[in-house]
Design a protein around this motif. Sequence first.
Motif, mmCIF file in Angstrom:
data_model
loop_
_atom_site.group_PDB
_atom_site.id
_atom_site.type_symbol
_atom_site.label_atom_id
_atom_site.label_comp_id
_atom_site.label_asym_id
_atom_site.label_seq_id
_atom_site.Cartn_x
_atom_site.Cartn_y
_atom_site.Cartn_z
ATOM 1 N N GLU A 225 32.303 59.591 50.018
ATOM 2 C CA GLU A 225 31.678 60.639 49.195
ATOM 3 C C GLU A 225 32.007 60.375 47.738
ATOM 4 O O GLU A 225 33.163 60.094 47.408
ATOM 5 N N TYR A 226 31.002 60.430 46.878
ATOM 6 C CA TYR A 226 31.218 60.243 45.438
ATOM 7 C C TYR A 226 30.881 61.538 44.708
ATOM 8 O O TYR A 226 29.850 62.163 44.999
ATOM 9 N N PHE A 227 31.721 61.912 43.726
ATOM 10 C CA PHE A 227 31.332 62.948 42.761
ATOM 11 C C PHE A 227 31.170 62.231 41.422
ATOM 12 O O PHE A 227 32.107 61.570 40.960
ATOM 13 N N ASN A 254 33.236 69.135 33.001
ATOM 14 C CA ASN A 254 33.312 67.998 33.942
ATOM 15 C C ASN A 254 32.667 66.705 33.436
ATOM 16 O O ASN A 254 31.812 66.122 34.102
ATOM 17 N N SER A 256 32.854 62.723 32.262
ATOM 18 C CA SER A 256 33.636 61.518 32.525
ATOM 19 C C SER A 256 34.533 61.223 31.323
ATOM 20 O O SER A 256 34.060 61.168 30.188
ATOM 21 N N LYS A 281 40.900 65.915 35.731
ATOM 22 C CA LYS A 281 41.029 65.647 37.179
ATOM 23 C C LYS A 281 40.588 64.203 37.435
ATOM 24 O O LYS A 281 40.141 63.530 36.500
ATOM 25 N N THR A 282 40.646 63.741 38.688
ATOM 26 C CA THR A 282 40.087 62.413 39.001
ATOM 27 C C THR A 282 39.242 62.480 40.282
ATOM 28 O O THR A 282 39.488 63.306 41.162
ATOM 29 N N SER A 283 38.266 61.572 40.348
ATOM 30 C CA SER A 283 37.464 61.401 41.560
ATOM 31 C C SER A 283 37.064 59.924 41.604
ATOM 32 O O SER A 283 36.636 59.373 40.583
ATOM 33 N N SER A 284 37.233 59.259 42.754
ATOM 34 C CA SER A 284 37.019 57.803 42.889
ATOM 35 C C SER A 284 37.762 57.051 41.786
ATOM 36 O O SER A 284 37.211 56.145 41.160
ATOM 37 N N ASN A 285 38.995 57.461 41.507
ATOM 38 C CA ASN A 285 39.843 56.862 40.464
ATOM 39 C C ASN A 285 39.321 57.073 39.045
ATOM 40 O O ASN A 285 39.829 56.479 38.106
ATOM 41 N N GLU A 287 38.677 59.421 35.769
ATOM 42 C CA GLU A 287 39.104 60.675 35.145
ATOM 43 C C GLU A 287 37.886 61.468 34.651
ATOM 44 O O GLU A 287 36.919 60.881 34.171
ATOM 45 N N TYR A 288 37.974 62.802 34.748
ATOM 46 C CA TYR A 288 36.961 63.656 34.129
ATOM 47 C C TYR A 288 37.577 64.997 33.789
ATOM 48 O O TYR A 288 38.654 65.347 34.294
#
Length: 426
Positions: A225-227, A254, A256, A281-285, A287-288
């Motif tokens: 899953e990608y955000f 939110n 990048s 925060k981070t998602s798939s390494n 930062e955002y």
Amino acid sequence: MKKRFEKIKRVSGELSLTGDKSISHRAVIFSAMASGKSMITNLSQAQDVISTMVIMHKLGASILTKDRKIIIGGMGFKGFKAPSSNLDCGNSGTSARLIAGLLAAQDFTSTLIGDESLSKRPMKRVIEPLSKMGTEFQSNENITLPLTVIPNSKFHNIDYEMPVASAQVKSSILIAGLHCDGETTVIENEQTRNHTEKMLGLSVRFENSKIISSSSSKYYPEAKEYFVPGDISTSAFHIVLTLLTPKSELILKNVSLNPTRTGFIDVLKNMGADISFVDIKTSSNEEYGDVIIKSSSLKNIQIESQIIPNIIDEIPILTIAGLFAVGDFVIGNAKELRVKESDRIKSICYNLISLGLKIEESEDGFYVSGKIKNPKMTFESFGDHRIAMAFAILSMLLDNGGEVNGFNCVNISNPKFEEQINSIVT
Ligand code: S3P
């Protein structure tokens, strides 16, 4: 299409931007490569990303939209099927370069094509390393699209030192390298955006001021899953408009904040901009977080050469900030601007000369001095989305407003530009 923009009074409110274009291309390609279903939330709606999706579909991946999420059924290791017609990258250099790396490692011949602008942009930069891996290419004497990719069963890993600072070229080689058991290593002398490395979890090391990234089949993407966080390059237009409009404040949600992309914010802060990041925060390494921007008085500064690869897409809008800052605005060491969606040095200088400013153009940049003299302005987009948006923002800052010819090219990166701007300005 010609579009008129009037001077605005204030910027205020909160905005969520659609997904980052660079991360979106990669999320689509990696999902199509993986075996099984991946889900992408907040994918970019840019025409460029649609070009990548259509190509992945032509290679066999299934693509479904459900509740504003995209579900991609991937084809697995070397599972793509030969396309029945040419693969059209439209205006998108990222699609052409990244997908060339993917096709170089398949077992079938395929041809990449593009629109008039993309068909003038250099492909030699990817053909050279991918040929070293064993793939053959056929193009024209200028080495541009159309490009036929003829893979070879002797395809193998390489070590490659980059002659040009380009994340597209680096990513093309690293994606090709995902199909080899041995390690493919790319050596960079200047840091470029690192989404490919982060999203695939590749090994990256720093040695004697060089950046060395490696890929191999052990990093081949899996379904996930990608955000996709909001597009930082798109946000640059909203940020500069807010900074230059009195009594304004904007919150971008939110966005990048990958440090290889926030170079233009560092430059603006050094110019005196009031910009802060919160709730990171981070998602798939990746930062955002949220970005808070307040009206600021700016002064021009010297922009160092090593930051240029990280601000390359934002130079058109940074130039607009520079026009309203104390002192002269200077860009150098930015020859890559000449091979973007338009020759951006030429496009920017052309529009600035029509404002009555004094411009000195050089091979790798330009020097702007003097004052804006001409009150009624029509700017040219040169079919380049970032030029169109930069001069739309300038129009919103001029007492008499302004108009931009060929404005519909904004769809290449942000079809929601006008809707977003209208929701935050009075
Ligand atoms: C991109 C890399 C940059 C940038 C482009 C997107 C990417 O190009 O200008 O808009 O997603 O890798 P180069 O790597 O050729 O400089």
